[in-house]
Design an enzyme around this catalytic site. Structure first.
Site, short mmCIF file in Angstrom:
data_model
loop_
_atom_site.label_atom_id
_atom_site.label_comp_id
_atom_site.label_asym_id
_atom_site.label_seq_id
_atom_site.Cartn_x
_atom_site.Cartn_y
_atom_site.Cartn_z
N ASP A 19 0.82 -1.69 0.53
CA ASP A 19 -0.03 0.04 0.20
C ASP A 19 1.18 1.33 -0.04
OD1 ASP A 19 -2.76 1.96 -0.13
OD2 ASP A 19 -3.04 1.33 2.32
N ASN A 67 -10.41 -2.65 -6.28
CA ASN A 67 -9.80 -1.56 -7.03
C ASN A 67 -11.05 -1.15 -8.35
OD1 ASN A 67 -6.88 -2.73 -5.55
ND2 ASN A 67 -8.14 -1.56 -5.03
#
Length: 241
Positions: A19, A67
């Site tokens: 991330d 996503n």
């Protein structure tokens, strides 16, 4: 199996939620995709470091089922990046004896990307070094739902006795059925959540949430976290003595 003393060795399987690529790029005044490209380059360094730290299995979270909610430009850029990464790294991964697998629901991915994924898995099938698993269009809940459907079909077709189902049954239907459960899960960028990653498999994993953004994650940081694991007291539900 219960443990009543610190581990004598490090983790065999490390999973990473990579991330912070977008924030890393934005802090430099660059588009988010610039950060994703930097993050992809970082993967190579960590894969190469695994044998030095005794890590046999590395699983990385490349693209989640959630996503798709990002902008079309970013999603299209990520899909292009995945295709380019596979084409660029395939020979090097094979030369370094890395076995590559992909987990996740491939149906929504484009045909060219699926073909490249199949080719890379086949190309590295005989490799006996680090086991690299890449999660693309992956979500833990989605994985369990898909596994449950397959299990239910086997029950309906008489291949599986429902009375025989226990907690060891479902894992045989998961995407990760040939992998050991992760011992250590790392998340970069300062977020302290697991984001639907390896929900079933990580029931007894140790977690490390660190502030470092993924493009700044180095082999030294990786080695430090792997080393920290060896000092943890893992009791698997047993009492401390």
């Amino acid at each position: 199996m219960a443990a009543d003393k610190p581990n004598a060795r490090g983790p065999r399987h490390v999973a990473v939620i990579m991330d912070g690529n977008g924030r890393w790029a934005q802090a430099r005044g660059r588009p988010r995709l610039f950060g994703h490209h930097a993050g992809a380059r970082r993967v190579r360094e960590i894969v190469e470091a695994c044998p030095d730290f005794g890590v046999e299995y590395l699983t990385i979270f490349g693209f989640s089922t959630e996503n798709w909610k990002r902008t079309q430009i970013e999603v299209a850029g990520l899909m292009s990046l995945f295709r380019r990464y596979i084409q660029k790294e395939a020979r090097a991964l094979k030369a370094e004896n890395v076995r590559v697998r992909f987990i996740g629901d491939r149906v929504k991915l484009d045909a060219k990307l699926r073909g490249l994924m199949d080719e890379l898995e086949e190309m590295t099938e005989g490799c006996t070094g680090t086991n690299l698993t890449i999660a693309l269009n992956y979500g833990g809940r989605d994985e369990v739902a898909r596994a449950t459907k397959r299990l239910a079909c086997d029950v309906a077709n008489g291949k599986l006795d429902p009375e025989s189902i226990d907690e060891e049954t479902l894992p045989r239907y998961l995407d990760t059925c040939v992998l050991p459960d992760p011992d250590l899960v790392i998340r970069t960028s300062g977020e302290a959540r697991i984001s639907n990653f390896l929900l079933w498999q990580s029931a007894y994993a140790e977690y490390e949430f660190i502030d470092t953004l993924w493009p700044d994650f180095t082999r030294d940081i990786f080695g430090e976290l792997v080393g920290n694991y060896g000092g943890r007291d893992r009791r698997y539900g047993g009492a401390k003595t």
